[in-house]
Each structure stands twice: as C-alpha cells, then as structure tokens.
Design a protein around this motif. Structure first.
Motif, mmCIF file in Angstrom:
data_model
loop_
_atom_site.group_PDB
_atom_site.id
_atom_site.type_symbol
_atom_site.label_atom_id
_atom_site.label_comp_id
_atom_site.label_asym_id
_atom_site.label_seq_id
_atom_site.Cartn_x
_atom_site.Cartn_y
_atom_site.Cartn_z
ATOM 1 N N THR A 1 0.735 -1.232 0.064
ATOM 2 C CA THR A 1 -0.170 0.131 -0.145
ATOM 3 C C THR A 1 0.838 1.165 -0.170
ATOM 4 O OG1 THR A 1 -0.093 0.098 2.596
ATOM 5 C CG2 THR A 1 -1.906 -1.092 1.196
ATOM 6 N N GLY A 2 0.375 2.152 -0.658
ATOM 7 C CA GLY A 2 1.082 3.425 -0.740
ATOM 8 C C GLY A 2 2.236 3.262 -1.625
ATOM 9 N N ALA A 3 3.580 3.804 -1.341
ATOM 10 C CA ALA A 3 4.836 3.601 -2.160
ATOM 11 C C ALA A 3 6.197 3.333 -1.378
ATOM 12 C CB ALA A 3 4.928 4.633 -3.044
ATOM 13 N N ILE A 4 7.134 3.022 -1.804
ATOM 14 C CA ILE A 4 8.407 3.097 -1.199
ATOM 15 C C ILE A 4 9.520 3.324 -2.076
ATOM 16 C CG2 ILE A 4 7.883 1.014 0.627
ATOM 17 C CD1 ILE A 4 9.062 -0.892 -1.251
ATOM 18 N N ILE A 5 10.421 4.200 -1.953
ATOM 19 C CA ILE A 5 11.620 4.550 -2.618
ATOM 20 C C ILE A 5 12.761 3.769 -2.001
ATOM 21 C CG2 ILE A 5 13.034 6.702 -3.331
ATOM 22 C CD1 ILE A 5 11.016 8.485 -2.903
ATOM 23 N N ILE A 6 13.319 3.089 -3.261
ATOM 24 C CA ILE A 6 14.510 2.303 -2.673
ATOM 25 C C ILE A 6 15.803 2.875 -3.117
ATOM 26 C CG2 ILE A 6 15.757 -0.134 -3.168
ATOM 27 C CD1 ILE A 6 12.546 -1.020 -3.799
ATOM 28 N N ASN A 7 16.783 3.295 -2.277
ATOM 29 C CA ASN A 7 17.741 3.879 -2.553
ATOM 30 C C ASN A 7 18.924 2.760 -2.694
ATOM 31 O OD1 ASN A 7 17.271 6.845 -2.551
ATOM 32 N ND2 ASN A 7 16.276 6.028 -0.846
ATOM 33 N N LEU A 8 19.409 2.478 -3.770
ATOM 34 C CA LEU A 8 20.695 1.640 -3.996
ATOM 35 C C LEU A 8 21.965 2.262 -3.923
ATOM 36 C CD1 LEU A 8 18.684 -0.823 -6.235
ATOM 37 C CD2 LEU A 8 19.095 -1.277 -3.773
ATOM 38 N N ARG A 9 23.013 1.844 -3.190
ATOM 39 C CA ARG A 9 24.463 2.215 -3.333
ATOM 40 C C ARG A 9 25.179 1.104 -2.859
ATOM 41 N NH1 ARG A 9 22.031 5.611 -5.139
ATOM 42 N NH2 ARG A 9 22.188 8.054 -5.074
ATOM 43 N N PRO A 10 26.415 1.215 -3.607
ATOM 44 C CA PRO A 10 27.443 0.149 -3.070
ATOM 45 C C PRO A 10 27.763 0.535 -1.902
ATOM 46 C CG PRO A 10 28.462 1.837 -4.510
ATOM 47 C CD PRO A 10 27.140 2.093 -4.710
ATOM 48 N N ASN A 11 28.700 -0.346 -1.136
ATOM 49 C CA ASN A 11 29.011 -0.362 0.267
ATOM 50 C C ASN A 11 30.511 0.525 0.014
ATOM 51 O OD1 ASN A 11 30.924 -2.086 -0.871
ATOM 52 N ND2 ASN A 11 30.181 -3.984 0.400
ATOM 53 N N THR A 12 30.882 0.637 -0.786
ATOM 54 C CA THR A 12 32.129 1.595 -1.170
ATOM 55 C C THR A 12 31.827 2.679 -2.258
ATOM 56 O OG1 THR A 12 33.486 0.012 -2.378
ATOM 57 C CG2 THR A 12 33.888 0.052 -0.015
ATOM 58 N N GLU A 13 31.995 3.850 -2.019
ATOM 59 C CA GLU A 13 31.865 4.696 -3.050
ATOM 60 C C GLU A 13 33.026 5.634 -3.336
ATOM 61 O OE1 GLU A 13 28.617 7.400 -2.197
ATOM 62 O OE2 GLU A 13 26.986 5.923 -1.465
ATOM 63 N N PRO A 14 33.239 6.118 -4.497
ATOM 64 C CA PRO A 14 34.377 6.917 -4.943
ATOM 65 C C PRO A 14 34.330 8.273 -4.255
ATOM 66 C CG PRO A 14 32.955 6.820 -6.794
ATOM 67 C CD PRO A 14 32.515 5.832 -5.927
ATOM 68 N N SER A 15 35.583 9.070 -4.222
ATOM 69 C CA SER A 15 35.555 10.198 -3.313
ATOM 70 C C SER A 15 34.867 11.297 -4.249
ATOM 71 C CB SER A 15 36.994 10.836 -3.313
ATOM 72 O OG SER A 15 37.742 10.690 -4.430
ATOM 73 N N SER A 16 34.619 11.144 -5.508
ATOM 74 C CA SER A 16 34.087 12.119 -6.428
ATOM 75 C C SER A 16 32.326 11.968 -6.224
ATOM 76 C CB SER A 16 34.280 11.760 -7.755
ATOM 77 O OG SER A 16 33.856 10.613 -8.284
ATOM 78 N N GLY A 17 32.064 10.802 -5.681
ATOM 79 C CA GLY A 17 30.520 10.693 -5.578
ATOM 80 C C GLY A 17 29.707 10.420 -6.755
ATOM 81 N N ARG A 18 30.573 10.165 -7.766
ATOM 82 C CA ARG A 18 29.986 9.954 -9.189
ATOM 83 C C ARG A 18 30.199 8.414 -9.436
ATOM 84 N NH1 ARG A 18 31.488 13.769 -13.964
ATOM 85 N NH2 ARG A 18 29.802 12.384 -14.648
ATOM 86 N N MET A 19 29.183 7.732 -10.146
ATOM 87 C CA MET A 19 29.453 6.247 -10.356
ATOM 88 C C MET A 19 28.729 6.202 -11.795
ATOM 89 S SD MET A 19 28.138 4.892 -6.735
ATOM 90 C CE MET A 19 26.915 6.190 -6.451
ATOM 91 N N PRO A 20 29.077 6.808 -12.813
ATOM 92 C CA PRO A 20 28.669 6.615 -14.017
ATOM 93 C C PRO A 20 28.912 5.296 -14.672
ATOM 94 C CG PRO A 20 30.923 7.574 -13.957
ATOM 95 C CD PRO A 20 30.442 7.305 -12.690
ATOM 96 N N ASP A 21 29.714 4.329 -14.447
ATOM 97 C CA ASP A 21 29.846 2.999 -14.768
ATOM 98 C C ASP A 21 29.010 1.976 -14.131
ATOM 99 O OD1 ASP A 21 33.189 4.091 -15.606
ATOM 100 O OD2 ASP A 21 31.149 3.937 -16.782
ATOM 101 N N LEU A 22 28.276 2.220 -13.182
ATOM 102 C CA LEU A 22 27.550 1.300 -12.358
ATOM 103 C C LEU A 22 26.049 1.122 -12.710
ATOM 104 C CD1 LEU A 22 28.535 -0.598 -10.189
ATOM 105 C CD2 LEU A 22 27.692 0.808 -8.419
ATOM 106 N N TYR A 23 25.801 0.000 -13.035
ATOM 107 C CA TYR A 23 24.434 -0.445 -13.256
ATOM 108 C C TYR A 23 23.636 -1.096 -12.177
ATOM 109 C CZ TYR A 23 24.432 1.492 -18.157
ATOM 110 O OH TYR A 23 24.554 2.145 -19.204
#
Length: 309
Positions: free
Chosen positions: A61-83
């Motif tokens: 019921t209603g809705a959920i927003i699912i925020n997916l992130r890897p457990n390690t992220e680059p310092s730039s915060g950008r992940m253009p090559d991750l699907y």
C-alpha cells in the motif's frame, strides 16, 4: 505527467523524509504495507548498501523509494559506470516499479510484466527505484518481490553481458590486460573444453519496452563445459566429477551473437555470476593465456598468482 498527489508524495519525502522506515547498510529488505494501511499515500524510504540482495513487500500500500548504493563509493561521489539490474519474482504483483529522479517517474516494470521474471538494468545515475502499490480493494496475497544486483559496465568480459548492452553485445577478444585481470578477479576461472551447446530462451532474458533502461535479449546459449583446472568459482557453479580424472562440469550462458563450437581447443573460461547463472566473459585459448601469463610473471607485471600446473 505525474498525478498531482504522486508529485506531492515525492516532494514531501525529499524535503521532510517523514513517515520513513530506514534500512541502512543492509543487503535485503522485507516490509509490509499493513504497517501504514491507514495512510495509503505514505512513502517509505529504504536504503540498501550491498552489491546484491532482495526486496519483499507484503500487502503493498502507498509507495516505497529504494535507494541503492554500493558499500564503497568513490571520493567524487559519481558512479557513471555502475548499473542496477533487477529480476522480479514470477509471483510478484500488487505494485508497479518506476525510476524516480528529481520528481520525474518513468515506468520500468508494470505489474503484469513481473510475471515474466525479466531482468531489467539501468544506470545508477538514472535515479532511485520508486515502487507504487496498485490501487485495489483487496490487498491479501499480494507480494511485490525482486532480486537486485549492482553491476559494473566496464571490466573484463563486461561487454559480453547482454542485459547491459541489448542488441550490441561485442563478441570481441579481450585485451591482454583484460585476460590477466579476468583470471584473477572473475567470479569463475578455469581451463577446459566446451562439450555441447543447447539453445535456451529463458524468460528471465526477455527484452524491456522501456527506452530508458537496458535489458537483455531472449537469445542465448547454455554451454556445457568440462574443466581440467578450476582456479576459482562462486556459488558452486561447477560440480566435481573426478571419479576417473580431475575435472569439473557445469553450464555457462553465452549470448547468441557470440558463436561457440564444441570440442577442439582448450580455453581459459572466465566470467561472472548474475542471479545464480554463469555468463561467459574473457575466453582465450588456454595456450595463449599461458604464454601471456608466464611472460607477465617473468616481467613482474601479472596481477595475481594462478596455479597453471
């Protein structure tokens, strides 16, 4: 165009993050819409920080927003090559899955499409998953469920995974650097021969109608292989069959565009595991790999140690 109340949902969540149940630093989430059935316009935030996992939403019921992130992220915060690739359970129903970015929704999976078990992939930069319950009077026995994986679009053998590059799978040989890296970092690696090929049209490989996502084709081959050496494997893909000799057997998926021929040469077989299935990556002839590996070892440039005896 968004319905006015849907836009209000997203704005309220982004600004206030109210009525949210958090699931941080976990791989999977399981929840129930009954917890806020009296507030059917609530939006729940879910945070998952693993390379793979699952979601199961009972009585949506209603809705959920699912925020997916890897457990390690680059310092730039950008992940253009991750699907992100998701595979719905074939009994999944009760909700539709959208991509959400800056309040804009794009349909990724309709309720009926989920019964196909189709794999759909999209760039992580395209936004979060917005899962919206379908309006209905009876929510009993409704469960929305899928598996997810975070998949790099670059690296050894990535060009062979059809869900990331539908219609343009590149059946090209890997470079020397990619071959050496594949031997060290792939989900499976070993030397062996191809025993036979059986054409498969798995429902999990159906194509998507969404132009904003990448999805696979339904044409691939399941290749039966026998390995005389097994350097590594993930999830027990290859079974020991060494009663009369040292060997392992198993199956590997190959895109239909990439022809393979049973028998003949021995190959270095490497690849990745997605949703429990092996997909072929770099696969040079073993004698060519051995020459390359020994040369790199003598030069001190090989990335890892492999038992080639």
């Amino acid at each position: 165009m968004l319905w006015p109340w849907v836009a209000l949902w997203i704005t309220a969540v982004l600004l206030c993050r109210a009525v949210a149940q958090y699931s941080s630093d976990q791989c999977s989430w399981r929840g129930s819409g009954l917890s806020h059935e009296s507030h059917r316009r609530d939006v729940e935030q879910v945070y998952l920080r693993c390379s793979q996992g699952s979601l199961e939403w009972l009585y949506p019921t209603g809705a959920i927003i699912i925020n997916l992130r890897p457990n390690t992220e680059p310092s730039s915060g950008r992940m253009p090559d991750l699907y992100v690739c998701i595979k719905p359970r074939t009994d999944s129903q009760g909700a539709q899955v959208y991509l959400e970015q800056a309040g804009d929704l794009r349909l990724l999976l309709g309720e009926r499409e989920q019964a196909l078990g189709t794999v759909h992939c999209f760039s992580l930069a395209q936004g979060a998953l917005f899962v919206e319950a379908v309006a209905q009077t009876d929510i009993s026995r409704r469960i929305t469920a899928f598996q997810y994986e975070l998949v790099p679009s670059r690296g050894p053998g990535a060009h062979m995974y059809p869900y990331l590059h539908p219609g343009i799978v590149a059946c090209k040989p890997c470079s020397d650097e990619e071959v050496l890296m594949a031997a060290c970092t792939s989900d499976f690696a070993g030397s062996g021969i191809i025993r036979g090929v059986a054409t498969s049209s798995s429902p999990s490989s159906s194509s998507s109608s969404s132009s904003s996502t990448a999805s696979g084709t339904n044409d691939h081959s399941s290749v039966v292989v026998t390995l005389s050496r097994l350097f590594r494997q993930k999830s027990g893909l290859f079974a020991w069959a060494g009663a009369r000799g040292r060997r392992w057997t198993g199956r590997v998926n190959v895109p239909a565009q990439c022809a393979v021929h049973p028998g003949g040469d021995e190959y270095l077989l490497t690849g990745s595991v997605h949703f429990g299935e092996a997909w072929l990556g770099c696969a040079p002839r073993y004698k060519d790999f051995l020459k390359l590996y020994l040369t790199a070892r003598e030069a001190g440039t090989n990335p890892c140690q492999v038992n080639t005896d």
